[in-house]
Design a protein around this motif. Structure first.
Motif, PDB file in Angstrom:
ATOM      1  N   ASP A  27      -6.491  -3.721  -0.953  1.00 17.35           N
ATOM      2  CA  ASP A  27      -5.281  -3.544  -0.136  1.00 17.35           C
ATOM      3  C   ASP A  27      -4.936  -4.854   0.573  1.00 17.35           C
ATOM      4  O   ASP A  27      -4.496  -4.875   1.724  1.00 17.35           O
ATOM      5  N   ALA A  30      -1.507  -5.739   2.239  1.00 19.26           N
ATOM      6  CA  ALA A  30      -1.256  -5.216   3.580  1.00 19.26           C
ATOM      7  C   ALA A  30      -1.935  -6.096   4.628  1.00 19.26           C
ATOM      8  O   ALA A  30      -1.309  -6.552   5.581  1.00 19.26           O
ATOM      9  N   SER A 334       1.729  -2.483  -8.901  1.00 21.56           N
ATOM     10  CA  SER A 334       2.173  -1.165  -8.448  1.00 21.56           C
ATOM     11  C   SER A 334       2.322  -0.261  -9.664  1.00 21.56           C
ATOM     12  O   SER A 334       2.928  -0.659 -10.662  1.00 21.56           O
ATOM     13  N   ARG A 357      -3.342   0.862  -1.575  1.00 20.77           N
ATOM     14  CA  ARG A 357      -2.216   1.313  -0.753  1.00 20.77           C
ATOM     15  C   ARG A 357      -1.376   2.285  -1.570  1.00 20.77           C
ATOM     16  O   ARG A 357      -1.179   2.089  -2.770  1.00 20.77           O
ATOM     17  N   THR A 358      -0.882   3.345  -0.937  1.00 28.39           N
ATOM     18  CA  THR A 358       0.031   4.266  -1.609  1.00 28.39           C
ATOM     19  C   THR A 358       1.264   4.475  -0.741  1.00 28.39           C
ATOM     20  O   THR A 358       1.223   4.305   0.477  1.00 28.39           O
ATOM     21  N   HIS A 361       5.517   1.353   0.575  1.00 24.70           N
ATOM     22  CA  HIS A 361       5.136  -0.011   0.952  1.00 24.70           C
ATOM     23  C   HIS A 361       6.197  -0.699   1.811  1.00 24.70           C
ATOM     24  O   HIS A 361       6.393  -1.919   1.716  1.00 24.70           O
TER      25      HIS A 361
END
Length: 404
Positions: A27, A30, A334, A357-358, A361
């Motif tokens: 991740d 992020a 993605s 990450r889901t 975004h």
């Protein structure tokens, strides 16, 4: 060649066990992880010379001031800004963008136009919408294609004498697309428009040269660059920074104050009201040093290998669709698998120690373009490995099997 195992020892969090499994941290788009050297600098600051800066004559204040201003110079040199006072410390990319947007409130007129791209993070959309609401200016959007690339012919058509500002990210956080900012800057300048580039996603992978780019504003956050959260920077050409009014009022940003009139300090202090994140700024400079010690050319080459390897392995999974297949992209993937909701995949992966990450975004217009609720996003840094990708692929196949 990078010694990845040696590098991984710099990051204590990579030794964590999550849900009974060794942590695999994908991740990074992020927040990147923080090396021990940067952590030590944070501890050292609060242990040995925690004090307010610029205004104190005592030793601790002078030590903190020197370290903070040296960090500014490190950042100036890293981005090749002409002057150190063109580097403004902020709380991050979002704060930097809002600073510029607020400043342009007094410069735009109702007949003016500003342009953003369809690939933007919400932080590079919403402030400009708010600016248009305040000024009556119009917001135009550069469209994207199915590959997740900007349609430059449409951008050319949008440009005109009424265009005053253009805003685009260097790299898409949702798709990993590397945008042709050199072209965008050159074209925008031909009609007299200023350009702000959101570098939050590019700075961990690319070493931008703001003078070579001739960009008017460039912004980023330390926490994407192995630094702490809550600190970032705005680069602005000196002429533009002098034109913009202060974003906030308070201490530090003043020259003289009376009840009749206040005059403002010179750059960079004009935009740095109040007590800043002193420790964060110092640690930001040290994080830049750490990244440069590894070398951005080395980082880019290795992360491209990770991107190609992960893409190849993911494409072998039946029903998996990758969103964002631009020719130029960085280490972000993605994807969705069939009709399985990305949240469900992310939840099961977490149970196996894998952090992805889901969701949308903070780039909901991109998801609307593809008519999907969101994606699973795996993003890699130079401390990740192909072995971790292999484990991720096995876990993903298991998650798909459980959810099908």
């Amino acid at each position: 060649m990078l010694d990845i195992q040696h590098i991984r020892k710099d990051f204590p969090i990579l030794n964590r066990i999550v849900n009974g499994k060794p942590l695999i941290y994908f991740d990074n788009a992020a927040t990147s992880q923080t090396p021990q050297h940067v952590i030590d600098v944070i501890v050292d600051y609060y242990s040995n010379y925690n004090a307010n800066i610029h205004r104190g004559v005592h030793s601790l204040s002078q030590e903190a001031t020197d370290a903070y201003e040296q960090a500014r110079i490190k950042i100036q040199k890293h981005f090749n800004a002409k002057e150190s006072h063109e580097i403004i410390f902020t709380s991050g990319t979002t704060d930097s963008i809002n600073l510029v947007a607020n400043g342009f409130s007094s410069l735009l007129k109702r007949e003016d136009e500003i342009i953003v791209s369809a690939l933007e993070h919400h932080s590079n959309i919403v402030p400009w919408q708010m600016l248009c609401e305040r000024t009556g200016a119009s917001l135009k959007v550069i469209p994207m294609n199915e590959n997740g690339e900007l349609m430059l012919s449409a951008f050319d058509a949008l440009l005109n004498d009424s265009t005053k500002l253009v805003f685009v990210n260097h790299i898409s956080n949702a798709l990993g697309t590397i945008n042709p900012i050199e072209y965008i800057i050159e074209k925008a300048h031909k009609v007299g428009a200023a350009v702000l580039v959101d570098g939050a996603q590019s700075c961990p992978h690319i070493k931008p040269d703001v003078q070579a780019l001739d960009v008017d504003f460039y912004v980023c956050s330390a926490h994407k660059l192995c630094g702490p959260t809550g600190v970032g920077m705005l680069y602005g050409k000196e002429d533009w920074l002098n034109k913009l009014p202060p974003y906030q009022g308070g201490g530090e940003m003043i020259a003289e104050v009376s009840f009749e009139k206040t005059t403002y300090a010179s750059l960079p202090h004009k935009f740095e009201a109040g007590t800043p994140n002193i420790c964060g700024g110092i640690a930001f400079g040290v994080a830049i040093d750490y990244m440069n010690s590894i070398g951005f050319d080395n980082i880019a080459k290795y992360e491209h290998e990770l991107l190609e390897y992960a893409t190849e392995q993911l494409q072998k999974i039946e029903g998996l669709k990758i969103y964002g297949t631009a020719k130029e992209k960085t280490s972000v993937i993605s994807f969705n698998v069939g009709n399985i909701h990305p949240y469900d995949i992310g939840t099961i992966l977490d149970k196996m120690g894998i952090a992805v990450r889901t969701g949308h975004h903070c780039a909901q217009p991109i998801m609307d373009f593809y008519n999907i609720p969101g994606t699973v996003r795996a993003s890699f840094m130079f401390y990740n490995t192909k072995k971790e990708i292999d484990t991720f692929i096995v876990a993903l196949k298991k998650a798909v099997m459980m959810l099908s």
